[in-house]
Design a protein around this motif. Structure first.
Motif, PDB file in Angstrom:
ATOM      1  N   ASP A 144       0.852  -1.184   0.000  1.00 25.07           N
ATOM      2  CA  ASP A 144       0.000   0.000   0.000  1.00 25.07           C
ATOM      3  C   ASP A 144       0.892   1.240   0.000  1.00 25.07           C
ATOM      4  N   ALA A 145       0.283   2.416   0.167  1.00 25.66           N
ATOM      5  CA  ALA A 145       1.055   3.662   0.117  1.00 25.66           C
ATOM      6  C   ALA A 145       2.066   3.767   1.251  1.00 25.66           C
ATOM      7  N   GLY A 146       1.823   3.048   2.352  1.00 25.90           N
ATOM      8  CA  GLY A 146       2.764   3.051   3.478  1.00 25.90           C
ATOM      9  C   GLY A 146       3.787   1.933   3.400  1.00 25.90           C
ATOM     10  N   HIS A 147       3.869   1.241   2.245  1.00 27.91           N
ATOM     11  CA  HIS A 147       4.817   0.163   1.973  1.00 27.91           C
ATOM     12  C   HIS A 147       4.537  -1.090   2.801  1.00 27.91           C
ATOM     13  N   HIS A 148       3.291  -1.262   3.266  1.00 28.48           N
ATOM     14  CA  HIS A 148       2.919  -2.494   3.956  1.00 28.48           C
ATOM     15  C   HIS A 148       2.499  -3.537   2.927  1.00 28.48           C
ATOM     16  N   LEU A 149       2.957  -4.745   3.103  1.00 27.84           N
ATOM     17  CA  LEU A 149       2.635  -5.830   2.173  1.00 27.84           C
ATOM     18  C   LEU A 149       1.143  -6.157   2.249  1.00 27.84           C
ATOM     19  N   VAL A 150       0.486  -6.114   1.100  1.00 28.17           N
ATOM     20  CA  VAL A 150      -0.921  -6.486   1.018  1.00 28.17           C
ATOM     21  C   VAL A 150      -1.106  -7.697   0.099  1.00 28.17           C
ATOM     22  N   ARG A 151      -0.037  -8.123  -0.559  1.00 28.29           N
ATOM     23  CA  ARG A 151      -0.103  -9.285  -1.441  1.00 28.29           C
ATOM     24  C   ARG A 151       1.262  -9.941  -1.513  1.00 28.29           C
ATOM     25  N   TRP A 152       1.283 -11.246  -1.406  1.00 27.70           N
ATOM     26  CA  TRP A 152       2.499 -12.040  -1.584  1.00 27.70           C
ATOM     27  C   TRP A 152       2.041 -13.368  -2.156  1.00 27.70           C
ATOM     28  N   GLN A 153       2.106 -13.497  -3.481  1.00 25.31           N
ATOM     29  CA  GLN A 153       1.499 -14.611  -4.194  1.00 25.31           C
ATOM     30  C   GLN A 153       2.555 -15.522  -4.778  1.00 25.31           C
ATOM     31  N   ALA A 154       2.399 -16.797  -4.492  1.00 32.62           N
ATOM     32  CA  ALA A 154       3.350 -17.793  -4.993  1.00 32.62           C
ATOM     33  C   ALA A 154       3.154 -18.016  -6.487  1.00 32.62           C
ATOM     34  N   PRO A 155       4.229 -18.327  -7.216  1.00 32.94           N
ATOM     35  CA  PRO A 155       4.075 -18.684  -8.632  1.00 32.94           C
ATOM     36  C   PRO A 155       3.403 -20.043  -8.764  1.00 32.94           C
ATOM     37  N   LEU A 156       2.936 -20.331  -9.948  1.00 32.98           N
ATOM     38  CA  LEU A 156       2.247 -21.589 -10.209  1.00 32.98           C
ATOM     39  C   LEU A 156       3.186 -22.765  -9.922  1.00 32.98           C
ATOM     40  N   GLY A 157       2.685 -23.730  -9.148  1.00 36.42           N
ATOM     41  CA  GLY A 157       3.472 -24.911  -8.830  1.00 36.42           C
ATOM     42  C   GLY A 157       4.259 -24.803  -7.536  1.00 36.42           C
ATOM     43  N   ALA A 158       4.416 -23.581  -7.009  1.00 35.67           N
ATOM     44  CA  ALA A 158       5.136 -23.409  -5.747  1.00 35.67           C
ATOM     45  C   ALA A 158       4.156 -23.577  -4.585  1.00 35.67           C
ATOM     46  N   PRO A 159       4.646 -24.014  -3.427  1.00 39.86           N
ATOM     47  CA  PRO A 159       3.741 -24.122  -2.277  1.00 39.86           C
ATOM     48  C   PRO A 159       3.233 -22.738  -1.890  1.00 39.86           C
ATOM     49  N   SER A 160       1.963 -22.680  -1.523  1.00 34.58           N
ATOM     50  CA  SER A 160       1.392 -21.384  -1.160  1.00 34.58           C
ATOM     51  C   SER A 160       2.079 -20.848   0.081  1.00 34.58           C
ATOM     52  N   SER A 161       2.068 -19.531   0.211  1.00 35.42           N
ATOM     53  CA  SER A 161       2.817 -18.877   1.273  1.00 35.42           C
ATOM     54  C   SER A 161       2.048 -18.889   2.586  1.00 35.42           C
ATOM     55  N   SER A 162       2.726 -19.306   3.654  1.00 31.31           N
ATOM     56  CA  SER A 162       2.157 -19.182   4.990  1.00 31.31           C
ATOM     57  C   SER A 162       2.541 -17.841   5.598  1.00 31.31           C
ATOM     58  N   TRP A 163       3.227 -17.033   4.814  1.00 34.30           N
ATOM     59  CA  TRP A 163       3.744 -15.758   5.280  1.00 34.30           C
ATOM     60  C   TRP A 163       2.728 -14.635   5.096  1.00 34.30           C
ATOM     61  N   VAL A 164       1.741 -14.850   4.232  1.00 34.67           N
ATOM     62  CA  VAL A 164       0.847 -13.768   3.858  1.00 34.67           C
ATOM     63  C   VAL A 164       0.152 -13.167   5.057  1.00 34.67           C
ATOM     64  N   GLY A 165      -0.426 -14.009   5.922  1.00 32.48           N
ATOM     65  CA  GLY A 165      -1.177 -13.484   7.060  1.00 32.48           C
ATOM     66  C   GLY A 165      -0.346 -12.607   7.957  1.00 32.48           C
ATOM     67  N   GLY A 166       0.879 -13.040   8.281  1.00 32.60           N
ATOM     68  CA  GLY A 166       1.728 -12.253   9.150  1.00 32.60           C
ATOM     69  C   GLY A 166       2.317 -11.050   8.475  1.00 32.60           C
ATOM     70  N   ALA A 167       2.484 -11.123   7.145  1.00 32.13           N
ATOM     71  CA  ALA A 167       3.134 -10.032   6.426  1.00 32.13           C
ATOM     72  C   ALA A 167       2.172  -8.917   6.070  1.00 32.13           C
ATOM     73  N   ALA A 168       0.879  -9.184   6.157  1.00 29.58           N
ATOM     74  CA  ALA A 168      -0.093  -8.213   5.671  1.00 29.58           C
ATOM     75  C   ALA A 168      -0.031  -6.893   6.422  1.00 29.58           C
ATOM     76  N   THR A 169       0.424  -6.915   7.667  1.00 34.28           N
ATOM     77  CA  THR A 169       0.494  -5.677   8.439  1.00 34.28           C
ATOM     78  C   THR A 169       1.927  -5.188   8.594  1.00 34.28           C
ATOM     79  N   GLN A 170       2.867  -5.821   7.943  1.00 31.80           N
ATOM     80  CA  GLN A 170       4.261  -5.444   8.101  1.00 31.80           C
ATOM     81  C   GLN A 170       4.757  -4.673   6.892  1.00 31.80           C
ATOM     82  N   ALA A 171       5.630  -3.721   7.159  1.00 36.60           N
ATOM     83  CA  ALA A 171       6.254  -2.974   6.071  1.00 36.60           C
ATOM     84  C   ALA A 171       7.266  -3.861   5.370  1.00 36.60           C
TER      85      ALA A 171
END
Length: 200
Positions: free
Chosen positions: A102-129
């Motif tokens: 977002d405008a404050g550089h907080h992660l709002v999306r972290w999407q794995a490429p096709l065939g890669a295991p989905s990220s367990s990081w998304v939930g924790g990263a959503a509020t982190q810069a």
């Protein structure tokens, strides 16, 4: 300037609706025409014909405008759905990770490429810069934050994942970040959209 929805609701409930005012005006015009037809039959018929012609033109114009708006919305809606499907297909074909801030550089999306295991990081990263998860290899956290605050496209940033343990440890190591600037409808900076490639 923010609007108070409660005060707006109160004000709108005290005002008569527009359709009621239009109906009263139409009734007044009809009453005046009836009086004119009864008192001056010849002039009244001429004015009545002109009024009916005008009303017919206005109604036809309104119907044409309404149909045009509906067709345009339908066409744009189909184009928007098609564009979204294309964007999703391209995202699945992308070999790198996709990320967005977002405008404050907080992660709002972290999407794995096709065939890669989905990220367990998304939930924790959503509020982190972004600089709380990465740091520049040659400049640390402060330098990464400075680059982001410049609000300029990111060519190739070599970063190090700031992860020591836990489920997000898979994102440790070195990454190559690229990103483009996103702007909102007013042309203001609204964040970054980019790719991340693991270099381990």
């Amino acid at each position: 300037m923010t609007n108070n929805s409660l005060s707006e609701a109160g004000a709108s409930s005290r005002r008569p609706p527009w359709w009621a005012l239009g109906l009263l005006l139409a009734l007044a015009v009809v009453a005046a025409l009836l009086w004119l037809v009864l008192s001056e039959p010849q002039q009244g018929h001429v004015l009545l014909t002109l009024l009916l012609s005008t009303v017919l033109v206005v109604v036809m114009t309104a119907v044409g405008w309404h149909v045009g708006v509906r067709l345009t919305r339908q066409r744009y809606g189909e184009a928007l759905r098609e564009a979204r499907l294309h964007a999703q297909a391209l995202a699945h074909l992308q070999p790198d990770w996709l990320w967005q801030t977002d405008a404050g550089h907080h992660l709002v999306r972290w999407q794995a490429p096709l065939g890669a295991p989905s990220s367990s990081w998304v939930g924790g990263a959503a509020t982190q810069a972004l600089w709380e998860r990465f740091e520049l290899v040659d400049g640390g956290e402060a330098r990464l934050r400075q680059r982001l605050d410049e609000q300029a496209p990111l060519g190739e940033l070599l970063v190090q994942g700031r992860v020591d343990a836990g489920p997000a440890v898979q994102f440790s190591g070195r990454w190559l970040l690229r990103a483009q600037v996103c702007l909102d409808a007013q042309g203001r900076f609204s964040g970054y959209l980019g790719t991340a490639r693991a270099l381990r």
